[in-house]
Write an enzyme that holds these catalytic residues in place. Sequence first.
Site, short mmCIF file in Angstrom:
data_model
loop_
_atom_site.label_atom_id
_atom_site.label_comp_id
_atom_site.label_asym_id
_atom_site.label_seq_id
_atom_site.Cartn_x
_atom_site.Cartn_y
_atom_site.Cartn_z
N ASN A 1 0.85 -1.19 0.00
CA ASN A 1 0.00 0.00 0.00
C ASN A 1 0.88 1.24 0.00
O ASN A 1 2.03 1.19 0.45
CB ASN A 1 -0.88 0.03 1.26
CG ASN A 1 -2.11 -0.83 1.13
OD1 ASN A 1 -2.61 -1.05 0.03
ND2 ASN A 1 -2.61 -1.31 2.25
N ALA B 1 -5.34 -10.02 4.63
CA ALA B 1 -4.81 -11.11 5.44
C ALA B 1 -4.47 -10.55 6.81
O ALA B 1 -4.31 -9.33 6.97
CB ALA B 1 -3.55 -11.69 4.80
N LYS C 1 -6.38 3.40 -4.10
CA LYS C 1 -6.21 2.59 -2.87
C LYS C 1 -5.52 3.41 -1.79
O LYS C 1 -5.89 3.34 -0.60
CB LYS C 1 -5.39 1.33 -3.20
CG LYS C 1 -5.08 0.43 -2.01
CD LYS C 1 -6.16 -0.58 -1.74
CE LYS C 1 -6.04 -1.35 -0.43
NZ LYS C 1 -5.07 -2.42 -0.44
N ASN D 1 -6.88 4.31 2.02
CA ASN D 1 -6.07 4.22 3.24
C ASN D 1 -5.94 5.61 3.90
O ASN D 1 -5.97 5.71 5.12
CB ASN D 1 -4.67 3.68 2.93
CG ASN D 1 -4.69 2.25 2.41
OD1 ASN D 1 -3.91 1.89 1.53
ND2 ASN D 1 -5.58 1.42 2.92
N GLU E 1 2.53 3.20 8.34
CA GLU E 1 2.95 3.54 6.97
C GLU E 1 2.50 4.96 6.59
O GLU E 1 2.43 5.28 5.41
CB GLU E 1 2.36 2.52 5.98
CG GLU E 1 2.89 1.11 6.16
CD GLU E 1 2.35 0.13 5.11
OE1 GLU E 1 1.12 -0.04 5.05
OE2 GLU E 1 3.16 -0.47 4.37
P1 NAD Z 1 2.69 -7.30 8.26
O1 NAD Z 1 2.87 -6.29 9.33
O2 NAD Z 1 1.86 -8.50 8.57
O3 NAD Z 1 4.12 -7.83 7.78
C1 NAD Z 1 5.10 -6.93 7.32
C2 NAD Z 1 6.44 -7.31 7.98
O4 NAD Z 1 6.36 -7.04 9.38
C3 NAD Z 1 6.79 -8.79 7.83
O5 NAD Z 1 8.17 -8.89 7.61
C4 NAD Z 1 6.40 -9.38 9.17
O6 NAD Z 1 7.10 -10.53 9.52
C5 NAD Z 1 6.72 -8.23 10.11
N1 NAD Z 1 5.91 -8.32 11.33
C6 NAD Z 1 4.56 -8.48 11.42
N2 NAD Z 1 4.19 -8.53 12.72
C7 NAD Z 1 5.32 -8.39 13.45
C8 NAD Z 1 5.58 -8.36 14.84
N3 NAD Z 1 4.61 -8.45 15.73
N4 NAD Z 1 6.85 -8.21 15.24
C9 NAD Z 1 7.87 -8.09 14.34
N5 NAD Z 1 7.68 -8.11 12.99
C10 NAD Z 1 6.42 -8.25 12.56
O7 NAD Z 1 2.18 -6.52 6.98
P2 NAD Z 1 1.09 -6.95 5.89
O8 NAD Z 1 -0.26 -6.75 6.46
O9 NAD Z 1 1.47 -8.24 5.32
O10 NAD Z 1 1.29 -5.78 4.82
C11 NAD Z 1 2.36 -5.77 3.87
C12 NAD Z 1 2.06 -4.67 2.86
O11 NAD Z 1 0.82 -5.00 2.18
C13 NAD Z 1 1.83 -3.30 3.48
O12 NAD Z 1 2.25 -2.30 2.59
C14 NAD Z 1 0.31 -3.22 3.63
O13 NAD Z 1 -0.17 -1.89 3.69
C15 NAD Z 1 -0.12 -3.94 2.36
N6 NAD Z 1 -1.47 -4.53 2.39
C16 NAD Z 1 -1.90 -5.21 3.50
C17 NAD Z 1 -3.17 -5.80 3.46
C18 NAD Z 1 -3.68 -6.61 4.62
O14 NAD Z 1 -4.87 -6.99 4.61
N7 NAD Z 1 -2.86 -6.99 5.61
C19 NAD Z 1 -3.97 -5.66 2.32
C20 NAD Z 1 -3.46 -4.99 1.21
C21 NAD Z 1 -2.20 -4.43 1.25
#
Ligand code: NAD
Length: 307
Positions: A102, A128, A184, A188, A268
């Site tokens: 995003n 997710a 998008k 956000n 972000e």
């Molecule tokens: P996420 O926070 O789940 O993961 C991103 C990173 O952070 C990974 O390397 C993960 O291992 C790490 N991480 C997650 N929780 C952690 C914790 N408690 N301690 C330490 N590290 C941690 O991010 P995401 O939701 O997968 O999003 C990734 C990208 O996709 C972002 O740009 C987000 O805006 C975008 N996005 C997310 C969604 C969604 O539904 N989650 C939907 C569309 C786009």
Amino acid sequence: MFIYIAGSGAMGCRFGYQLFKAGNKVVLLDKWEDHIKAIKEKGLTIVGDKEDNVKIPIMHPEEAKEPADLIILFTKAMQLPAMLQDIEQVIGENTKVLCLLNGLGHEDVIKQYIPEKNILMGVTVWTAGLQGPGVAILKATGSVNLQSIDPAGEAEAEKIVEVLNEAGLNVTYDKDVVPSIWRKACVNGTMNSTCALEDCTIGEFFASEDALKVVHTIIHEFVEVGRATGVKLDEEAITEYIMHTAEVAAEHYPSMHQDLVQNHRQTEIDYINGAVARKGDELGVPTPYCHMITELIHAKEHVLGIR
Ligand code: NAD
């Protein structure tokens, strides 16, 4: 196809899982120790619409050695430059790199590491979550729109679209994806930052006239700045889309609320309202609401000691 998922949090696990189940060779790359340990020891567990457990490889980015056909970037925006540095050794001459983060401006960062003919930019409405280390919550369905930023890369990009579609990811090659990326970001920028600041669901926030004034002003700022950068944006259509999304997602706390309020993680914001505020300053387009919202989120990050 040989695929690395660079950043294997919630979304990385979703894409990695679906591509792995479709028969691709997938390796998850991540830096969160507890998550890596859980997946190495117990496999990646899937809960939500279905339950599953898969033995999928995961390692630190620097440990990856074999160049990939495709790398899907799914870090948080602020983690992107470090991830690109850490995976330099697996970026081959023909490795395609797909960014579905995003926010705005990621292509400028990616171009510093990857030749333009190999960069695919896109946007996804898949979602997710993580229940904890090693456990991804996958619910509902979604789609992806993507485009090669170099027209010369279109035929190769179509092959990537095919592989992603074989994994059920519902992908369309979009000849002009940039307006969708901005739309998008605007979703956000109206919901994530505001609900994080107000500590409420999307439905609770969108319920008052005062909040709607904020929403409309933010949309206007995004549209004016986007247009000033040459992106074709239709303010009325974006407003309609946002109002519809707010209705459908009324019960949800957006991800920035989860990051800031629930998990005390850095947000972000600099790539959403903050990116529009910076671009607006550069181009002489006033963005007082985006500025203030960015500063308020920064201030809250300071209060929480995460900035
Ligand atoms: P996420 O926070 O789940 O993961 C991103 C990173 O952070 C990974 O390397 C993960 O291992 C790490 N991480 C997650 N929780 C952690 C914790 N408690 N301690 C330490 N590290 C941690 O991010 P995401 O939701 O997968 O999003 C990734 C990208 O996709 C972002 O740009 C987000 O805006 C975008 N996005 C997310 C969604 C969604 O539904 N989650 C939907 C569309 C786009």
